[in-house]
Design a protein around this motif. Sequence first.
Motif, PDB file in Angstrom:
ATOM      1  N   ALA A 233       0.849  -1.195   0.000  1.00 36.25           N
ATOM      2  CA  ALA A 233       0.000   0.000   0.000  1.00 36.25           C
ATOM      3  C   ALA A 233       0.881   1.240   0.000  1.00 36.25           C
ATOM      4  O   ALA A 233       1.882   1.305   0.716  1.00 36.25           O
ATOM      5  CB  ALA A 233      -0.904  -0.011   1.229  1.00 36.25           C
ATOM      6  N   PHE A 234       0.506   2.233  -0.789  1.00 34.03           N
ATOM      7  CA  PHE A 234       1.331   3.431  -0.898  1.00 34.03           C
ATOM      8  C   PHE A 234       0.476   4.635  -1.284  1.00 34.03           C
ATOM      9  O   PHE A 234      -0.574   4.512  -1.912  1.00 34.03           O
ATOM     10  CB  PHE A 234       2.456   3.239  -1.920  1.00 34.03           C
ATOM     11  N   VAL A 235       0.927   5.812  -0.867  1.00 37.10           N
ATOM     12  CA  VAL A 235       0.265   7.064  -1.221  1.00 37.10           C
ATOM     13  C   VAL A 235       0.642   7.431  -2.647  1.00 37.10           C
ATOM     14  O   VAL A 235       1.816   7.378  -3.022  1.00 37.10           O
ATOM     15  CB  VAL A 235       0.685   8.199  -0.262  1.00 37.10           C
ATOM     16  N   HIS A 236      -0.346   7.791  -3.427  1.00 35.97           N
ATOM     17  CA  HIS A 236      -0.053   8.188  -4.799  1.00 35.97           C
ATOM     18  C   HIS A 236      -1.152   9.106  -5.315  1.00 35.97           C
ATOM     19  O   HIS A 236      -2.334   8.851  -5.105  1.00 35.97           O
ATOM     20  CB  HIS A 236       0.069   6.960  -5.698  1.00 35.97           C
ATOM     21  N   ASP A 237      -0.744  10.157  -5.971  1.00 37.68           N
ATOM     22  CA  ASP A 237      -1.666  11.106  -6.604  1.00 37.68           C
ATOM     23  C   ASP A 237      -1.818  10.718  -8.059  1.00 37.68           C
ATOM     24  O   ASP A 237      -0.869  10.786  -8.837  1.00 37.68           O
ATOM     25  CB  ASP A 237      -1.111  12.528  -6.475  1.00 37.68           C
ATOM     26  N   LEU A 238      -3.002  10.312  -8.436  1.00 38.65           N
ATOM     27  CA  LEU A 238      -3.269   9.845  -9.794  1.00 38.65           C
ATOM     28  C   LEU A 238      -2.911  10.881 -10.844  1.00 38.65           C
ATOM     29  O   LEU A 238      -2.634  10.555 -11.991  1.00 38.65           O
ATOM     30  CB  LEU A 238      -4.758   9.477  -9.904  1.00 38.65           C
ATOM     31  N   CYS A 239      -2.910  12.143 -10.448  1.00 41.32           N
ATOM     32  CA  CYS A 239      -2.666  13.218 -11.415  1.00 41.32           C
ATOM     33  C   CYS A 239      -1.244  13.770 -11.372  1.00 41.32           C
ATOM     34  O   CYS A 239      -0.947  14.746 -12.054  1.00 41.32           O
ATOM     35  CB  CYS A 239      -3.666  14.354 -11.167  1.00 41.32           C
ATOM     36  N   ASP A 240      -0.395  13.180 -10.582  1.00 40.27           N
ATOM     37  CA  ASP A 240       0.974  13.656 -10.455  1.00 40.27           C
ATOM     38  C   ASP A 240       1.896  12.844 -11.356  1.00 40.27           C
ATOM     39  O   ASP A 240       2.273  11.723 -11.030  1.00 40.27           O
ATOM     40  CB  ASP A 240       1.421  13.563  -8.990  1.00 40.27           C
ATOM     41  N   GLU A 241       2.278  13.444 -12.459  1.00 37.56           N
ATOM     42  CA  GLU A 241       3.113  12.744 -13.436  1.00 37.56           C
ATOM     43  C   GLU A 241       4.581  12.683 -13.020  1.00 37.56           C
ATOM     44  O   GLU A 241       5.375  11.980 -13.655  1.00 37.56           O
ATOM     45  CB  GLU A 241       2.999  13.418 -14.797  1.00 37.56           C
ATOM     46  N   SER A 262     -13.775   9.363 -11.252  1.00 39.22           N
ATOM     47  CA  SER A 262     -14.727  10.472 -11.149  1.00 39.22           C
ATOM     48  C   SER A 262     -14.284  11.528 -10.152  1.00 39.22           C
ATOM     49  O   SER A 262     -14.836  12.636 -10.128  1.00 39.22           O
ATOM     50  CB  SER A 262     -16.107   9.945 -10.747  1.00 39.22           C
ATOM     51  N   ALA A 263     -13.296  11.229  -9.302  1.00 35.59           N
ATOM     52  CA  ALA A 263     -12.875  12.156  -8.261  1.00 35.59           C
ATOM     53  C   ALA A 263     -11.812  13.151  -8.725  1.00 35.59           C
ATOM     54  O   ALA A 263     -11.454  14.057  -7.971  1.00 35.59           O
ATOM     55  CB  ALA A 263     -12.348  11.387  -7.051  1.00 35.59           C
ATOM     56  N   ILE A 264     -11.315  12.997  -9.949  1.00 36.53           N
ATOM     57  CA  ILE A 264     -10.284  13.908 -10.436  1.00 36.53           C
ATOM     58  C   ILE A 264     -10.843  14.792 -11.529  1.00 36.53           C
ATOM     59  O   ILE A 264     -11.884  14.511 -12.125  1.00 36.53           O
ATOM     60  CB  ILE A 264      -9.040  13.146 -10.934  1.00 36.53           C
ATOM     61  N   ALA A 265     -10.159  15.887 -11.802  1.00 30.99           N
ATOM     62  CA  ALA A 265     -10.623  16.842 -12.810  1.00 30.99           C
ATOM     63  C   ALA A 265     -10.672  16.195 -14.188  1.00 30.99           C
ATOM     64  O   ALA A 265      -9.772  15.434 -14.553  1.00 30.99           O
ATOM     65  CB  ALA A 265      -9.703  18.062 -12.827  1.00 30.99           C
ATOM     66  N   PRO A 266     -11.715  16.483 -14.963  1.00 31.46           N
ATOM     67  CA  PRO A 266     -11.856  15.844 -16.288  1.00 31.46           C
ATOM     68  C   PRO A 266     -10.657  16.038 -17.204  1.00 31.46           C
ATOM     69  O   PRO A 266     -10.307  15.125 -17.962  1.00 31.46           O
ATOM     70  CB  PRO A 266     -13.116  16.530 -16.858  1.00 31.46           C
ATOM     71  N   VAL A 320     -16.742  15.044  -7.737  1.00 33.09           N
ATOM     72  CA  VAL A 320     -17.267  13.876  -8.442  1.00 33.09           C
ATOM     73  C   VAL A 320     -17.725  14.272  -9.840  1.00 33.09           C
ATOM     74  O   VAL A 320     -18.332  15.319 -10.043  1.00 33.09           O
ATOM     75  CB  VAL A 320     -18.434  13.225  -7.656  1.00 33.09           C
ATOM     76  N   TYR A 321     -17.384  13.403 -10.795  1.00 31.39           N
ATOM     77  CA  TYR A 321     -17.800  13.578 -12.192  1.00 31.39           C
ATOM     78  C   TYR A 321     -18.766  12.458 -12.566  1.00 31.39           C
ATOM     79  O   TYR A 321     -18.655  11.333 -12.040  1.00 31.39           O
ATOM     80  CB  TYR A 321     -16.580  13.545 -13.121  1.00 31.39           C
ATOM     81  N   PHE A 322     -19.688  12.741 -13.484  1.00 29.11           N
ATOM     82  CA  PHE A 322     -20.681  11.762 -13.916  1.00 29.11           C
ATOM     83  C   PHE A 322     -20.492  11.487 -15.409  1.00 29.11           C
ATOM     84  O   PHE A 322     -20.655  12.371 -16.245  1.00 29.11           O
ATOM     85  CB  PHE A 322     -22.096  12.272 -13.607  1.00 29.11           C
TER      86      PHE A 322
END
Length: 385
Positions: A233-241, A262-266, A320-322
């Motif tokens: 298990a590890f901390v990671h930001d899905l949007c951090d390249e 859905s939790a990140i910006a489109p 949240v995005y739909f």
Amino acid sequence: MAASSPEGVLETQDGKRRQFGNRFLSDPARVFHYNAWDNVEWSEEQAAAAERKVRENSSQRVCPEKQVDYEVNAHKYWNDFYKIHENGFFKDRHWLFTEFPELAPSHNPLMDLPLDSEKSEVSKDRSGEDGPGLTTERHGCSWTSRGCDTQGPPVEETVTRELSHLEICGDGFPGSSATYRILEVGCGVGNTVFPILQTNNNPNLFVYCCDFSATAIELVKTNSEYDPSRCFAFVHDLCDEDHSYPVPEGSLDVVALIFVLSAIAPDTMQKAISRLSQLLKPGGVMLLRDYGRYDMAQLRFKKGQCLSGNFYVRGDGTRVYFFTQDELHALFTAAGLEKVQNLVDRRLQVNRGKQLTMYRVWIQCKYSKPLLPGVNKEVPVPHTT
């Protein structure tokens, strides 16, 4: 008629949960006989009313200053969420094994394959062929005590140092000896990870899980079910390249995204999916279940909570995005993946005590990485749409 099971899920004679889409409401008078009904058709009037509601709650947007705050401090809002709810908000997702049998690899013949070191070098040779990469996710991992009050470097810095000492190649990464590897992005407090570990005891399975929230990962690592020999298990930001995953490209059999994209910006979603696609082995699959357009949750938002089209902020600061099916299909195929499944689960949930009906819309997807470079075609599956 058999009594309803939890969450209105129909069971077979052997007690196993059936895939959704097996309980239909043919007589409206029986709507409160079960907790849920599948594949509920919307009338034209109902669909038009949903569209009007979305136009209405989208007419007033969140001010630019607050939008920046929700983006920059997204980790803070999710940390606060898990500090409040800990592991009591979400239920364990045992239903996933019915919808996504790939998460129960003890029934998968790939589990009996030889170790990676004994196989061909196809995965290594293909690791850089599918284009640019993607990012991680919104939840996190923590190495501190349960209360998150331990003094010392921030959890994210500690984990970054730990990962920096890993040689992300060859045999120098966690789970390198496993033959079947699963990564869940946005694992929260482990409602998917722990059922996977409980269901499978094959030593050739290794599970990775990451989250944007350090508090969530701390709860995972302090859970009595957490076993470092089987899970990382590890901390990671899905949007951090700028931060890599602790596994090499072409090393994963499954990537699971359960109510997380859905939790990140489109405008960050495509890079995130593309990067995750690089981690898959040829033939590996990406699994997704997330919110669909006009879900009850979207219709309940008030004016002033809309960030952009179909993207909202909740009262606790989380977003949240739909989605539509077409949007998700475009994201996955642009990342070089092939469609296996892309369907809408329109479900009518019922509160029989309060005599309330709630219309939910979720989208479920499976997309696979081509076995050969440059191949991108849809894979026919009889029950998909």
